[in-house]
Enzyme design. Structure first.
Site, PDB file in Angstrom:
ATOM      1  N   ALA A  59      42.936  50.736  30.458  1.00 54.02           N
ATOM      2  CA  ALA A  59      44.357  50.799  30.133  1.00 54.02           C
ATOM      3  C   ALA A  59      44.546  49.928  28.892  1.00 54.02           C
ATOM      4  O   ALA A  59      44.785  48.727  28.983  1.00 54.02           O
ATOM      5  CB  ALA A  59      45.181  50.279  31.294  1.00 54.02           C
ATOM      6  N   GLY A  74      49.692  42.028  28.467  1.00 57.04           N
ATOM      7  CA  GLY A  74      48.655  42.712  29.251  1.00 57.04           C
ATOM      8  C   GLY A  74      49.269  43.790  30.110  1.00 57.04           C
ATOM      9  O   GLY A  74      50.407  44.204  29.882  1.00 57.04           O
ATOM     10  N   ASN A  75      48.518  44.274  31.081  1.00 58.53           N
ATOM     11  CA  ASN A  75      49.069  45.252  32.021  1.00 58.53           C
ATOM     12  C   ASN A  75      48.398  45.084  33.385  1.00 58.53           C
ATOM     13  O   ASN A  75      47.501  44.269  33.545  1.00 58.53           O
ATOM     14  CB  ASN A  75      48.931  46.678  31.474  1.00 58.53           C
ATOM     15  CG  ASN A  75      47.486  47.057  31.245  1.00 58.53           C
ATOM     16  OD1 ASN A  75      46.716  47.158  32.189  1.00 58.53           O
ATOM     17  ND2 ASN A  75      47.110  47.252  29.978  1.00 58.53           N
ATOM     18  N   TYR A  76      48.851  45.875  34.348  1.00 56.27           N
ATOM     19  CA  TYR A  76      48.435  45.680  35.739  1.00 56.27           C
ATOM     20  C   TYR A  76      47.079  46.288  36.087  1.00 56.27           C
ATOM     21  O   TYR A  76      46.675  46.238  37.244  1.00 56.27           O
ATOM     22  CB  TYR A  76      49.477  46.279  36.678  1.00 56.27           C
ATOM     23  CG  TYR A  76      50.772  45.530  36.710  1.00 56.27           C
ATOM     24  CD1 TYR A  76      50.799  44.171  36.943  1.00 56.27           C
ATOM     25  CD2 TYR A  76      51.983  46.197  36.533  1.00 56.27           C
ATOM     26  CE1 TYR A  76      52.002  43.481  36.989  1.00 56.27           C
ATOM     27  CE2 TYR A  76      53.186  45.525  36.581  1.00 56.27           C
ATOM     28  CZ  TYR A  76      53.190  44.164  36.809  1.00 56.27           C
ATOM     29  OH  TYR A  76      54.370  43.489  36.859  1.00 56.27           O
TER      30      TYR A  76
END
Ligand code: C5P
Length: 402
Positions: free
Chosen positions: A276, A208-210
């Site tokens: 994102a 995943g990402n932030y």
């Protein structure tokens, strides 16, 4: 824009209360229907008789009328209003509003008010600069209230423009702009993608990402506020949506987001691609939790579809497409080449180099780059405010058919 609008004008005990009479007169001149609500201290500064003769309505200040016992319903008033303006707003009233201390008719009405609320603070500069006041104003902003702070004027140079109430003409202009903005995307459907994507590795792990989704959710809200029907395709985030014009589709992976976005774009007038999206996903997803072994492990990744590029490919005449770019180097030229590659109409650039911009925080600082003209710099402010500026630019392009 104010013709026929129902406005509650809240007046508190500041020396600037005399300006409220002028503000009231301007509102009435524009065709608004105004109900004045005063705090007890407000009445020390300006008499209700002046205000009721200007508004043509008795001023409300107590919960009951003393001689008849008639009850004033703050709930009905809150429902009646298209907007509430508190001008002037003292530090005390701002503090009560921030903390729900409803010990007078004005704050009680504020708490019942379903309509947008505008607050024009007025106080001595030291009070204005006190951390308590700053904090309370931030709280009001976080509730979605609009704070109208003076930026110009005769005292601006040595008071840095703060501390004194904004001029009535400018308050009316802010309201006018607000109601104008409410219709800028009327009849349009806008797709917004938001948040991260999660790419499964096994039943308990993912890539995943932030991304928090805050910018995308703020954009969805701003589009809905501008009168659009919004389809919000959201990756896994902990945010809520409340606006009745937002239809939310929750997805997890890039592949799911791709399917939902492609389908929605078919019926949309514009899309804002704020998610994102993971560029890669594990080639295979294990059905069972991967066990620890002493060995090194290699995770093979396959590229994900580029949703923005696909929508750019499908874009019909009259449809709009806005992308985001998060760059760490050669920002503007990278963003421009992305805009061309994905067939975007404009691209919103945020740089990780800027303080107060990017993932997880509540503020952002962006540059909007269009195909023509000079880039527009939006200074660091709340994501909700940045979103309104971006939606303004989009609405202007769409309405002018650019
Ligand atoms: O190419 P890059 O990921 O930097 O482009 C960012 C823009 O493209 C953003 O608007 C993002 O939402 C969108 N995007 C997308 N699908 C992807 C990757 C990016 O829609 N797979």
């Amino acid at each position: 824009m104010l013709k026929g609008k129902h406005i509650i004008l809240g007046i508190t005990g500041s020396i600037a209360a005399y300006k409220a009479a002028y503000l009231l007169r301007l509102l009435i001149k524009q065709g608004a229907e105004v109900q004045v609500v005063m705090t007890p201290a407000g009445k020390e500064f300006i008499t209700p008789v002046t205000l009721s003769s200007l508004s043509g309505k008795p001023v409300v200040s107590e919960f009951f009328t003393a001689n008849t016992g008639e009850w004033h319903s703050h709930v009905d008033l809150g429902l009646w209003a298209d907007a509430m303006i508190i001008a002037p707003a003292t530090a005390s009233t701002i503090g009560k509003m921030a903390h729900g201390i409803a010990d007078n008719m004005l704050v009680t009405t504020y708490l019942s008010c379903k309509a947008p609320v505008f607050v024009a603070p007025a106080m001595d500069l030291d009070m204005y600069a006190h951390p308590s006041t700053r904090h309370n104003l931030d709280l009001l902003r976080s509730y979605g209230n609009h704070i109208i702070e003076p930026a110009t004027g005769e005292l601006a140079s040595h008071l840095t423009g703060k501390g004194r109430m904004e001029e009535p003409e400018n308050i009316v202009a802010v309201l006018d702009r607000f109601f104008e903005r409410k219709q800028s995307l009327a009849g349009k459907t806008v797709l917004v993608t938001a948040g991260p994507t999660y790419e499964k590795i096994d039943p308990v792990r993912f890539i995943g990402n932030y991304s928090s989704g805050k910018m995308g959710f703020a954009l969805a809200e701003a589009c809905a506020e501008a009168g659009a029907e919004v389809v919000l395709v959201a990756g896994p985030v902990a945010l809520k949506t409340g606006h009745p014009s937002i239809r939310r589709i929750d997805v997890e992976s890039a592949a799911e987001m791709y399917r939902a976005a492609v389908e929605a774009y078919d019926h949309a007038d514009a899309a804002i691609m704020c998610a994102a999206v993971a560029d890669y996903a594990p080639e295979t997803v294990s059905d069972v939790k991967l066990k620890r072994s002493g060995e090194e492990r290699v995770l093979r990744l396959k590229p994900n579809p580029d949703i923005a590029a696909e929508l750019g490919h499908r874009k019909r005449a009259g449809q709009y497409l806005v992308g985001f770019a998060l760059e760490t180097n050669d920002e503007e030229s990278n963003a421009r080449s992305k805009m061309a590659k994905k067939n975007l109409d404009f691209i919103v650039l945020n740089s990780l180099r800027d303080a107060g911009a990017g993932f997880r925080c509540d503020t952002n600082k962006v540059t909007v780059i269009g195909r023509e003209g000079k880039p527009v710099e939006i200074p660091c402010k709340l994501k909700t405010e940045v979103a309104v500026d971006i939606v303004d630019l989009l609405a202007r392009c769409m309405n002018e058919g650019r």
